[in-house]
Design a protein around this motif. Sequence first.
Motif, short mmCIF file in Angstrom:
data_model
loop_
_atom_site.label_atom_id
_atom_site.label_comp_id
_atom_site.label_asym_id
_atom_site.label_seq_id
_atom_site.Cartn_x
_atom_site.Cartn_y
_atom_site.Cartn_z
N SER A 480 0.87 -1.85 0.01
CA SER A 480 -0.15 0.43 0.16
C SER A 480 0.97 1.26 -0.11
O SER A 480 0.56 2.17 -0.27
N ASP A 481 1.75 1.27 0.74
CA ASP A 481 2.78 2.73 0.82
C ASP A 481 3.69 2.42 -0.84
O ASP A 481 3.93 3.58 -1.27
N ARG A 482 3.79 1.57 -1.56
CA ARG A 482 4.29 1.41 -2.41
C ARG A 482 3.13 2.44 -3.59
O ARG A 482 3.73 2.69 -4.48
N ALA A 483 1.79 1.82 -3.28
CA ALA A 483 0.78 2.50 -4.29
C ALA A 483 0.92 3.49 -4.42
O ALA A 483 0.20 4.45 -4.88
N LEU A 484 1.34 4.28 -2.71
CA LEU A 484 0.62 5.60 -2.62
C LEU A 484 2.42 6.57 -3.53
O LEU A 484 1.96 7.61 -3.70
N ARG A 486 3.55 5.64 -6.05
CA ARG A 486 3.79 5.80 -7.20
C ARG A 486 2.41 6.53 -7.51
O ARG A 486 2.19 7.69 -8.34
N ARG A 487 1.09 6.39 -6.83
CA ARG A 487 0.35 7.57 -7.16
C ARG A 487 0.90 9.13 -6.93
O ARG A 487 0.35 9.96 -7.80
N ARG A 488 1.16 9.18 -5.70
CA ARG A 488 2.04 10.33 -5.26
C ARG A 488 2.92 11.01 -6.70
O ARG A 488 2.98 12.13 -7.14
N ARG A 489 4.28 9.52 -7.33
CA ARG A 489 4.47 10.86 -8.57
C ARG A 489 4.25 11.16 -9.79
O ARG A 489 4.56 11.48 -9.81
N LEU A 490 3.02 9.83 -9.92
CA LEU A 490 1.92 10.61 -11.16
C LEU A 490 1.16 11.27 -10.54
O LEU A 490 1.03 12.54 -12.19
#
Length: 551
Positions: A480-484, A486-490
Motif C-alpha cells: 500500500s505504501d508503494r502504491a501511495l 506511485r500515485r504521488r509520483r504520477l
Amino acid sequence: MDSEQGIQLDDLKKILQRRGRLVLAVAAAGFLAAVFVAAVLPNEYQSHATLLIEPQTISERLVEPNLSETDLNSRLHLISMQILSRGRLSKVIDEFNVYPGMEDSQTREEIIEYMRGQISVTPVLSELEARVGIRNARVEINTFQLAYRHRNRDVAAAVANRLANDFVEEHIKARAAMSGDTSEFIEAELQRLSTRIADLEERIATIKTVNQGRLPEDLPTNQNTYERLIQGVRDAQRELAIAQSDEAFYRQQVLAGGGADVFRFRSEDTPERRLEAMKVLLGEAIARGLTDKHPDVIKLRNEIAQLEQKQDEAKAAEAPLSLAQKNAKAEEQRAGLRVASARAEIERLEEQLAAVEKRMAETPRVAEQLASLEREYRHLFDSYQQYSGKRLEAGVAADMERRQKGEKFRVLEAAVPSPQPASPNRPVILALGLVLGLLAGGGLGLLAEVTDLSFHDPRSLQSRLGIPVLAAVPSVLLESDRALQRRRRLRGLFGVAILASFVLVASLAGSWIVNGAPGPLARLLSGGFGEAPAAGSARAPEAVGQSGGGE
C-alpha cells in the motif's frame, strides 16, 4: 553526515537523492519562466543599408576640391548630427507612422530619443583588417553601414533606406553649400581688398600731390639745385664785392676831381680815403662769406653811412663838378646799380636756398609715409592676386560639385526586410534560464539540507550523540505504501505536465499577441480562417503603427 570527517561522496549521493526533486522542480520552473519570457519578448528586426564613399572622379592635380578629405569618423559625426536632428526624425516618424502607440504615453522628444537609440552608423572594415582584428590608423575606411531596429521588418527596412538616402542628399547639400560659401567668401574678400587698394592708391596720390618737390625721387634734383644755388650765391657775392669796390673807386675819383693823381694823397687820412678804405673792407668781408648780420659788417656799414653823410654835406658846399668828375659820378652810379642788383640776386638765391633746404628736410618724413603705404599696398596687391587665383579654382571646384564629380556618397546595398529577428536571442535566454534554475535549485536544496535537523543514517546519529548505535531498523514499505508513492509520483508528473503545457500555451499565446502568429501557424490560419499577417510583414500604415504599439 560525519561532522568530523566532513562531507563524503556517499553523503552527496544521499543528499542528491533526498533533495533531487526540489532541485529539478526549481530548475524546471526557471526554465519554464525563461521559455515564457523568451516567447513574450517582442521581436526586433534590424535592417541595414551599406553606403560607399566614392572618391573624386577628376584628378586632383587638375582640380583641387574645396573640401579637405577629413577623417571618415568626423564626417559621419557631422552628417549624423544633421540626419538625426529632431526635425528630420520627426518627419520620418510621421511619414512611416513608426511609433503611433507611444504618442499617447510619451512626448515627441522621448520618442525621438528612443528612435536615435535604435539607429547605428558603423564603419565597415576591409576583409584583411576584419581578419586581423586591428585597424591601421593610416588606412581610410570608405564604407559604412546604417542600421535601424524596429518591431516591423518592413518599417525597419523602409526607415533604413530613407535615412541612407538622407545621408546621400545631406552630403551633396553640404558639399554644394560649402563650395558656395567658399566662393562667396572669396568674392567678399576680393571686394574688401579692392576697396582697400583703391583707398591706398588715393592716399598715395594725395601725398604725392601735396608734397610736390619733397618726394624721394625729387631728392637728387633738389641736391643739384642746392649746389647750383650755393655756387650762384658765391658768384653774386663776388659780383657784389667788385661792384662795391668800383663804386668806392669812382666816388674817390669824383672827390679827387677826376685826375690821374687820385691816389696822390693815399697816405693822408682824409674822410674820403677813410670812406674808400671802409668800403674796400666791407667788400672783402662780404667776399669772405660774412652776412649782413655779422657784427663786423654792421659796424662797417654804420661807419660808411656816417662818412657818406659827411661827404654829401661837403658836396653840397663845393663848387660845380668838372667833366672828369661827372664821368666818374656816372660810373659811380652804374656801380651802385650793380651793387643793388647783386644784393637783390643774393637775397633771391638765399630764399631759394631756404626753400630747397626745407624740401630736403621734409623728404625723409614723406618717404617714410610713402614707404609704409607702399608696403601695405604691395601686401594687399599680392593677397588680391592670390585670391583671384583662388576664385578661379573655387569656381571650377563648385562647378565640379554641381556636376557631382567630386567625392560623393552612394547606396551600395539597399536595406531589405530581415527574415530573422535580431533580438531577442532566445537560445541564450533559455540557456540562461536553465543555468539560473539549476543554481537556484541547488541553493535551495543546500539550504533545506542545512536547516534539516533530523538524522538520516546511524553514522550521523552516532557522530552527533557520541555513543555507539547498536542496531538500525530499515524502513519497511508495504504494498500500500508503494502504491501511495506511485500515485504521488504520477500526480507530480501530471502536475508538472499541466504546468508545462500551461506555460507553453501561455508562451505561444503571448508570442502570438506580441509578435503575431509564427510562420507555420500563420500559413495554417491563412488557409483555414482567412489571411493572417505574418510576423513583421508589411501592412498598411495604420497596421504598421499598431505593430509598434508595444514599444
